[in-house]
Design a protein around this motif. Structure first.
Motif, short mmCIF file in Angstrom:
data_model
loop_
_atom_site.label_atom_id
_atom_site.label_comp_id
_atom_site.label_asym_id
_atom_site.label_seq_id
_atom_site.Cartn_x
_atom_site.Cartn_y
_atom_site.Cartn_z
N LEU A 122 -134.38 41.84 -3.97
CA LEU A 122 -132.80 42.61 -3.97
C LEU A 122 -132.80 43.84 -4.88
N ASN A 123 -134.22 44.46 -4.29
CA ASN A 123 -134.52 45.76 -4.82
C ASN A 123 -133.88 46.73 -5.23
N GLN A 124 -133.09 46.93 -3.57
CA GLN A 124 -132.15 47.48 -3.56
C GLN A 124 -131.15 47.83 -4.33
N TRP A 125 -130.56 46.98 -5.05
CA TRP A 125 -129.57 46.68 -5.50
C TRP A 125 -130.08 47.43 -6.70
N GLU A 126 -128.89 48.12 -6.98
CA GLU A 126 -129.71 48.53 -9.00
C GLU A 126 -128.75 47.52 -10.22
N GLU A 127 -129.32 47.47 -11.16
CA GLU A 127 -128.93 46.42 -11.50
C GLU A 127 -127.74 46.12 -12.57
N PHE A 133 -121.55 42.51 -9.57
CA PHE A 133 -121.70 41.45 -8.46
C PHE A 133 -121.41 40.11 -9.10
N LYS A 134 -122.35 39.45 -10.04
CA LYS A 134 -122.05 38.22 -10.86
C LYS A 134 -121.14 38.09 -11.18
N LYS A 139 -115.81 35.20 -11.36
CA LYS A 139 -114.07 35.47 -11.42
C LYS A 139 -113.47 34.86 -10.25
N LEU A 140 -114.78 34.87 -9.31
CA LEU A 140 -113.81 34.58 -7.76
C LEU A 140 -114.49 32.95 -8.09
#
Length: 146
Positions: A122-127, A133-134, A139-140
């Motif tokens: 998932l290295n394209q995502w920033e921390e 997202f989590k 929440k969902l």
């Protein structure tokens, strides 16, 4: 409802991207978990027990959103592989407590690199994006379980 109703297009479904992402992400776990002799559901149970050993089947089921009918085969397989022991509670015979065996406890050290392997995919995502997202997915879950 007419055939041209956009609400029935796959691209407009909220559930489909979550379903597809979940399947692909779980697939990424397959190889490292096979090295440990675990399936993804078994890994989830082990994560819970490594955090707090001695939980009951119902406590594990609550954490994983699984009923005992779904969870029992997973636990039986973990027991057959000598990673856990299932014991009737001394306090309440209706409850089954799950305890890690020595091999089950030892497996934790071997599993330590797995989260980093998955995180590297998932290295394209920033921390911050992953954290947000989590939070949104949790929440969902909270919204839907009521």
């Amino acid at each position: 409802m007419s055939i041209s109703d956009d609400s029935l297009l796959l691209k407009n479904q909220v559930c489909f991207p979550l379903y597809a992402a979940s399947r692909i992400l779980i697939q990424a776990y397959r190889e490292p978990l096979e090295e440990l002799g675990l399936t993804y559901p078994q890994y989830l149970v082990m994560l819970i027990l490594w955090e707090k050993d001695g939980l009951t089947v119902s406590q594990i089921g609550e954490k994983l959103f699984l009923d005992s009918g779904t969870l029992t085969p997973v636990l039986k397989r973990l027991e057959a592989n000598n990673f856990i022991k299932r014991n009737r509670s001394d306090k309440d015979e209706r409850k089954v407590e799950i305890e890690l065996t020595y091999p089950g406890k030892s497996l934790q050290a071997k599993a330590t690199p797995i989260p980093e392997k998955i995180h590297s995919l998932l290295n394209q995502w920033e921390e911050g994006e992953l954290s947000l997202f989590k939070i949104q997915v949790n929440k969902l879950i909270e919204t839907l379980k009521h």
